[in-house]
Every structure is written in structure tokens, then in C-alpha cells.
Design an enzyme around this catalytic site. Structure first.
Site, PDB file in Angstrom:
ATOM      1  N   ASP A 147      39.841 -44.725   4.980  1.00  0.00           N
ATOM      2  CA  ASP A 147      39.315 -44.115   6.266  1.00  0.00           C
ATOM      3  C   ASP A 147      40.570 -44.049   7.237  1.00  0.00           C
ATOM      4  O   ASP A 147      40.265 -44.245   8.417  1.00  0.00           O
ATOM      5  CB  ASP A 147      38.205 -45.133   6.886  1.00  0.00           C
ATOM      6  CG  ASP A 147      36.768 -45.072   5.794  1.00  0.00           C
ATOM      7  OD1 ASP A 147      36.600 -44.164   5.138  1.00  0.00           O
ATOM      8  OD2 ASP A 147      36.211 -46.015   6.034  1.00  0.00           O
ATOM      9  N   HIS A 153      33.340 -39.879   8.067  1.00  0.00           N
ATOM     10  CA  HIS A 153      33.055 -41.489   8.221  1.00  0.00           C
ATOM     11  C   HIS A 153      32.203 -41.738   9.420  1.00  0.00           C
ATOM     12  O   HIS A 153      32.300 -41.138  10.662  1.00  0.00           O
ATOM     13  CB  HIS A 153      34.474 -42.055   8.198  1.00  0.00           C
ATOM     14  CG  HIS A 153      34.158 -43.523   8.617  1.00  0.00           C
ATOM     15  ND1 HIS A 153      33.949 -44.668   7.484  1.00  0.00           N
ATOM     16  CD2 HIS A 153      34.392 -44.631   9.497  1.00  0.00           C
ATOM     17  CE1 HIS A 153      33.886 -45.662   7.833  1.00  0.00           C
ATOM     18  NE2 HIS A 153      34.272 -45.632   9.056  1.00  0.00           N
ATOM     19  N   SER A 194      33.589 -39.158  12.479  1.00  0.00           N
ATOM     20  CA  SER A 194      34.861 -38.413  12.353  1.00  0.00           C
ATOM     21  C   SER A 194      35.142 -37.812  11.120  1.00  0.00           C
ATOM     22  O   SER A 194      34.712 -38.509  10.156  1.00  0.00           O
ATOM     23  CB  SER A 194      36.113 -39.721  12.321  1.00  0.00           C
ATOM     24  OG  SER A 194      35.903 -40.574  13.592  1.00  0.00           O
ATOM     25  N   ASN A 229      37.224 -36.151   4.684  1.00  0.00           N
ATOM     26  CA  ASN A 229      35.954 -37.180   4.419  1.00  0.00           C
ATOM     27  C   ASN A 229      35.341 -36.957   6.097  1.00  0.00           C
ATOM     28  O   ASN A 229      36.047 -37.007   6.930  1.00  0.00           O
ATOM     29  CB  ASN A 229      36.668 -38.670   4.347  1.00  0.00           C
ATOM     30  CG  ASN A 229      35.452 -39.464   4.051  1.00  0.00           C
ATOM     31  OD1 ASN A 229      34.375 -39.227   3.399  1.00  0.00           O
ATOM     32  ND2 ASN A 229      35.732 -40.617   4.675  1.00  0.00           N
TER      33      ASN A 229
HETATM   34  C1  GRF Z   1      27.070 -40.683   5.918  1.00  0.00           C
HETATM   35  O1  GRF Z   1      26.739 -41.341   7.000  1.00  0.00           O
HETATM   36  C2  GRF Z   1      28.571 -40.510   5.776  1.00  0.00           C
HETATM   37  O2  GRF Z   1      29.085 -40.462   7.080  1.00  0.00           O
HETATM   38  C3  GRF Z   1      28.884 -41.814   5.088  1.00  0.00           C
HETATM   39  O3  GRF Z   1      27.893 -42.053   4.074  1.00  0.00           O
HETATM   40  C4  GRF Z   1      26.690 -41.360   4.682  1.00  0.00           C
HETATM   41  C5  GRF Z   1      26.100 -40.165   3.584  1.00  0.00           C
HETATM   42  O4  GRF Z   1      24.981 -39.818   3.727  1.00  0.00           O
HETATM   43  N1  GRF Z   1      30.248 -41.821   4.537  1.00  0.00           N
HETATM   44  P1  GRF Z   1      24.552 -38.569   3.247  1.00  0.00           P
HETATM   45  O5  GRF Z   1      24.634 -38.966   1.533  1.00  0.00           O
HETATM   46  O6  GRF Z   1      25.556 -37.631   3.354  1.00  0.00           O
HETATM   47  O7  GRF Z   1      23.243 -38.286   3.537  1.00  0.00           O
END
Ligand code: GRF
Length: 191
Positions: free
Chosen positions: A148, A112, A139, A110
Site C-alpha cells: 500500500d 485501498h 486512495s 491499486n
Molecule cells: C475494497 O474495499 C478495496 O478497497 C479493498 O478490498 C475491498 C474489495 O471489495 N482493497 P470488492 O471486491 O471490490 O467488492
């Protein structure tokens, strides 16, 4: 001869900009992974239409009305049918069940938008600013049953600047996300 690229399934819930950066990087001649499927819990997710336009297999199903167990079983089957070996969550806004995580143990990653272990969950940028931090970041980590949590595979930092709000900081972090995720996913599938 190069190894066969590892087949990755990307799970999204919205815009999908991280998914796009993973796809673009997978087109390098020596890429370590390919994106075999993009799946979403939101049939209307903008990223799904982009992926379909690119000729990538897509799968969309809302858990509403069918329940989490049936929903996850369907996603699991779609990913396996597509030959997916590793799952990359990219703005996927649902917590996966322990059963699902166990089935894919150690093979889900993932991204985050915080410097974990700081600021798990939502509103990471506003929380970092409110805390008076002078830096923020993102991260990539292995997914476990806990939100997370799991081994951090890589991070990128940005400064928090005077006058930043959650949106300006999110934009600065997102640029780093787009570089970090393909790089760390590549290292992960090679390790
Ligand atoms: C990103 O900031 C990611 O880290 C978080 O949600 C957002 C998703 O953006 N989990 P995208 O859909 O990849 O544009």
C-alpha cells in the site's frame, strides 16, 4: 479519432464490486480503457463468475501447491496473452513479489480503503474509528514492492459519523471507491 482504449487486466480475490464499476465505466463510448481480462487467485471468487457472464476473459489459479513463483508466472503469461498493458488490483488480497512488480513497473494500480499514508494493510475502517478520526476514505495508488505504498493518484473522503462501526463506514467508503477508481484509472491511462 479517439485513441485505442488501453487494455486493463483486473486482479480480484472476492466479491469484485470495484472490478464491476471499472467494467461498467469502460463501456462508455469514449472510454480510455477496456477490461481485457479479470484474473483471480481464488477460483471461487464471486467476481469471476460475474465477469465471465459479461463475456470478459477470465483466468483463475490458486497459488496453493504450486508456489508463488509459478503462480505469478502463470498470471503474468495470461495477462500478456490477453494483451494487457495496465493491471488494476481491485480487492486482490495477495502481496505481489518484487519480481512481478518490476516486470510491470509503474503499470500496476491499486485501490485501498483508507486515506493513505494512513492505515496501510488490513482493518482500515476499525483502525480509523479506534483512532477517533473524523474522516476516512479511499486512495488509488501506484503499486510498488511495499504494501500500500507508491504514488497516490487520487483520494475520496467521507465523514466518520457518531455510531459508525467498521461495517457502516466500509459501506460509505465503498460507494466512493466505485466512483473514484474508474475516474482515476481513466486519468492514469491517459497521462
Ligand atoms: C475494497 O474495499 C478495496 O478497497 C479493498 O478490498 C475491498 C474489495 O471489495 N482493497 P470488492 O471486491 O471490490 O467488492
Amino acid at each position: 479519432m479517439a485513441d485505442t482504449p488501453v487494455k486493463v487486466g483486473v486482479l480480484i480475490s472476492g466479491r469484485g464490486s470495484n472490478m464491476q464499476s471499472l467494467v461498467m465505466a469502460s463501456r462508455a463510448p469514449d472510454a480510455a480503457y477496456s477490461v481485457a481480462m479479470v484474473a483471480s487467485d481464488k477460483p471461487e471468487a464471486a467476481g469471476l463468475a460475474w465477469a465471465a457472464d459479461q463475456g470478459i476473459a477470465t483466468f483463475a489459479l490458486s497459488p496453493k501447491g504450486i508456489g508463488k513463483t509459478a503462480y505469478e508466472a502463470a498470471i503474468d503469461a495470461a495477462l500478456r496473452d490477453a494483451g494487457v498493458e495496465v493491471i488494476a488490483l481491485a480487492g486482490y488480497m495477495r502481496l505481489l513479489s518484487g519480481d512481478f512488480v518490476t516486470k510491470w513497473s509503474g503499470r500496476i494500480v491499486n485501490i485501498h480503503p483508507s486515506l493513505l499514508p494512513l492505515y496501510k494493510g488490513l482493518d482500515t475502517h476499525a483502525r480509523a474509528i479506534a483512532a477517533g478520526d473524523d474522516k476516512a476514505g479511499c486512495s488509488v495508488h501506484i503499486v510498488t514492492e511495499q504494501l500500500d505504498d507508491g504514488e497516490v493518484l487520487g483520494q475520496a473522503e467521507v465523514p466518520i459519523l457518531p455510531g459508525d462501526d467498521a461495517d457502516t463506514l466500509a459501506a460509505r467508503v465503498l460507494t466512493e471507491e466505485h466512483g473514484l477508481y474508474p475516474r482515476i484509472l481513466t486519468e492514469f491511462v491517459r497521462r
